[in-house]
Scaffold this motif. Structure first.
Motif, PDB file in Angstrom:
ATOM      1  N   ALA A   1       0.829  -1.208   0.000  1.00 12.57           N
ATOM      2  CA  ALA A   1       0.000   0.000   0.000  1.00 12.57           C
ATOM      3  C   ALA A   1       0.865   1.261   0.000  1.00 12.57           C
ATOM      4  O   ALA A   1       0.592   2.214  -0.743  1.00 12.57           O
ATOM      5  CB  ALA A   1      -0.931  -0.009   1.209  1.00 12.57           C
ATOM      6  N   ASP A   2       1.910   1.291   0.829  1.00 12.73           N
ATOM      7  CA  ASP A   2       2.784   2.470   0.890  1.00 12.73           C
ATOM      8  C   ASP A   2       3.472   2.725  -0.445  1.00 12.73           C
ATOM      9  O   ASP A   2       3.573   3.874  -0.899  1.00 12.73           O
ATOM     10  CB  ASP A   2       3.841   2.290   1.987  1.00 12.73           C
ATOM     11  CG  ASP A   2       3.279   2.457   3.380  1.00 12.73           C
ATOM     12  OD1 ASP A   2       2.261   3.162   3.522  1.00 12.73           O
ATOM     13  OD2 ASP A   2       3.847   1.895   4.330  1.00 12.73           O
ATOM     14  N   LEU A   3       3.953   1.665  -1.077  1.00 16.52           N
ATOM     15  CA  LEU A   3       4.603   1.829  -2.378  1.00 16.52           C
ATOM     16  C   LEU A   3       3.595   2.258  -3.435  1.00 16.52           C
ATOM     17  O   LEU A   3       3.924   3.035  -4.342  1.00 16.52           O
ATOM     18  CB  LEU A   3       5.289   0.516  -2.780  1.00 16.52           C
ATOM     19  CG  LEU A   3       6.163   0.562  -4.036  1.00 16.52           C
ATOM     20  CD1 LEU A   3       7.226   1.653  -3.928  1.00 16.52           C
ATOM     21  CD2 LEU A   3       6.815  -0.788  -4.292  1.00 16.52           C
ATOM     22  N   HIS A   4       2.370   1.779  -3.300  1.00 17.93           N
ATOM     23  CA  HIS A   4       1.300   2.185  -4.225  1.00 17.93           C
ATOM     24  C   HIS A   4       1.064   3.693  -4.135  1.00 17.93           C
ATOM     25  O   HIS A   4       0.928   4.374  -5.159  1.00 17.93           O
ATOM     26  CB  HIS A   4       0.018   1.423  -3.872  1.00 17.93           C
ATOM     27  CG  HIS A   4      -1.122   1.686  -4.792  1.00 17.93           C
ATOM     28  ND1 HIS A   4      -1.331   0.982  -5.952  1.00 17.93           N
ATOM     29  CD2 HIS A   4      -2.128   2.611  -4.738  1.00 17.93           C
ATOM     30  CE1 HIS A   4      -2.408   1.428  -6.563  1.00 17.93           C
ATOM     31  NE2 HIS A   4      -2.910   2.418  -5.849  1.00 17.93           N
ATOM     32  N   MET A   5       1.013   4.220  -2.903  1.00 18.74           N
ATOM     33  CA  MET A   5       0.790   5.663  -2.723  1.00 18.74           C
ATOM     34  C   MET A   5       1.928   6.483  -3.337  1.00 18.74           C
ATOM     35  O   MET A   5       1.698   7.490  -3.997  1.00 18.74           O
ATOM     36  CB  MET A   5       0.684   6.019  -1.234  1.00 18.74           C
ATOM     37  CG  MET A   5      -0.242   5.160  -0.409  1.00 18.74           C
ATOM     38  SD  MET A   5      -1.912   5.088  -1.038  1.00 18.74           S
ATOM     39  CE  MET A   5      -2.602   3.922   0.140  1.00 18.74           C
ATOM     40  N   LEU A   6       3.149   6.036  -3.127  1.00 22.45           N
ATOM     41  CA  LEU A   6       4.302   6.750  -3.658  1.00 22.45           C
ATOM     42  C   LEU A   6       4.288   6.718  -5.187  1.00 22.45           C
ATOM     43  O   LEU A   6       4.550   7.736  -5.846  1.00 22.45           O
ATOM     44  CB  LEU A   6       5.595   6.130  -3.122  1.00 22.45           C
ATOM     45  CG  LEU A   6       6.906   6.785  -3.567  1.00 22.45           C
ATOM     46  CD1 LEU A   6       6.957   8.247  -3.155  1.00 22.45           C
ATOM     47  CD2 LEU A   6       8.104   6.020  -2.993  1.00 22.45           C
ATOM     48  N   ALA A   7       3.974   5.550  -5.753  1.00 23.13           N
ATOM     49  CA  ALA A   7       3.915   5.430  -7.211  1.00 23.13           C
ATOM     50  C   ALA A   7       2.814   6.311  -7.786  1.00 23.13           C
ATOM     51  O   ALA A   7       2.989   6.949  -8.833  1.00 23.13           O
ATOM     52  CB  ALA A   7       3.684   3.968  -7.595  1.00 23.13           C
TER      53      ALA A   7
END
Length: 338
Positions: free
Chosen positions: A234-240
């Protein structure tokens, strides 16, 4: 995973200062600039960051950035490491046997009473672990004609495999409509599970990317860090999403839904899942594929978690998710009930 082409691996470097500890990461500037237009402007545009070849991302976790770096160079990334909640019975029994052998050699002069007390203590430990292990395995509730209904703990993956063998209970419901009695075979949970699997397996945009990805191997035990596993995607999704890295947005959504698909669901980890759902809906916009997958997942398990206070609070605090689940229930359950 494929490495970027040689022409991107030149000597031009760019520094990312990441997290509260301000850890420095040096990367190939062209590799990161090639990820998206916003990053290209950040690295090569008319900004102070481009001039100093440095940018500060103090609101990004170091491990999240490290996964972004993996994706930039290899086209994929590794999630967090799953941690099993309990040992297997075989491992525990071997451990107890080894401990007994060690004590026998070290305490050859111990009394018969103390040895019996030690043996009883270890026997209780094995029995307790056995009960925990049994609770970590999806339970099949016997029904007539060798059919059964799934109850927590279970994984949607296991449920779907059993649906394919037609071993599920079929529920017959009757409803009155305009003075006529309508009767049909119906199992809402089965319908929602099939809907989720069909969406995930046959969505062509997702299917084209799923073939080459590395997924979390969660096994068949209860995990103590299921929330952490979900949050890393989820965190990487937000950054992407923030920097318009479209391919990574889709990959993180695929990996998170795949994890939910295979995760053994228990009352223990529902609170963590509820927190992740709220977090995702607070930080994404309508139309995001990760939202669609979470809504379909929620519609499958809703019958089993409606009495969980953390889940109930999440439904109250996350109205967009709640409305989406209701829409799925109406679309796939009520329409099949007549």
């Amino acid at each position: 995973m494929d490495l970027p082409s040689a022409d991107l691996l030149n000597d031009k470097q760019f520094k990312f200062v990441v997290g509260a500890s301000r850890k420095e990461f040096m990367v190939h500037a062209d590799v990161f600039a090639n990820l998206s237009n916003p990053l290209h402007i950040l690295i090569d545009g008319n900004f102070a960051e481009a001039a100093t070849k440095t940018v500060v991302w103090d609101d990004v976790d170091e491990t999240t950035f490290d996964r972004l770096r993996q994706f930039a160079y290899c086209g994929d990334y590794q999630g967090a490491t799953p941690k099993t909640y309990v040992q297997t019975i075989e491992e525990l029994q071997h451990e107890v046997k080894q401990a007994r052998e060690n004590r026998a050699s070290d305490n050859a002069g111990s009394t018969e009473a103390s040895r019996e007390e030690d043996n009883q203590s270890h026997l209780e430990k094995v029995r307790a672990a056995t009960d925990q292990h049994r609770n970590s395995v999806p339970e099949k509730r016997p029904r007539k004609k060798n059919k059964y209904r799934w109850k927590l703990p279970y994984s949607i993956s296991n449920m779907y495999d059993d649906l394919q063998t037609n071993q599920t209970v079929t529920v017959t419901r009757k409803r009155t409509f305009d003075n006529f009695m309508s009767e049909a075979e119906h199992d809402g949970k089965a319908l929602m599970a099939r809907s989720l699997v069909f969406w995930f397996n046959f969505n062509q945009e997702l299917k084209d990317k799923r073939m080459k990805l590395q997924y979390d191997k969660v096994g068949s035990g209860i995990l103590s860090n299921s929330k952490k596993l979900l949050l890393c995607h989820a965190d990487l999704h937000m950054l992407a999403d923030r920097y318009c890295i479209d391919k990574l947005v889709e990959i993180t959504a695929i990996k998170l839904i795949d994890l939910l698909f295979h995760l053994i669901l228990t009352k223990h980890n529902i609170a963590g899942i509820a927190a992740v759902i709220h977090y995702v809906f607070q930080n994404t916009i309508p139309g995001d594929p990760i939202r669609d997958g979470l809504v379909r997942f929620g519609a499958v398990i809703i019958e089993d978690v409606d009495d969980n206070k953390d889940w109930t609070q999440m439904l109250h605090d996350t109205p967009e998710f709640s409305v989406g689940v209701i829409h799925q229930l109406v679309k796939h359950r009520l329409s099949e009930s007549y």
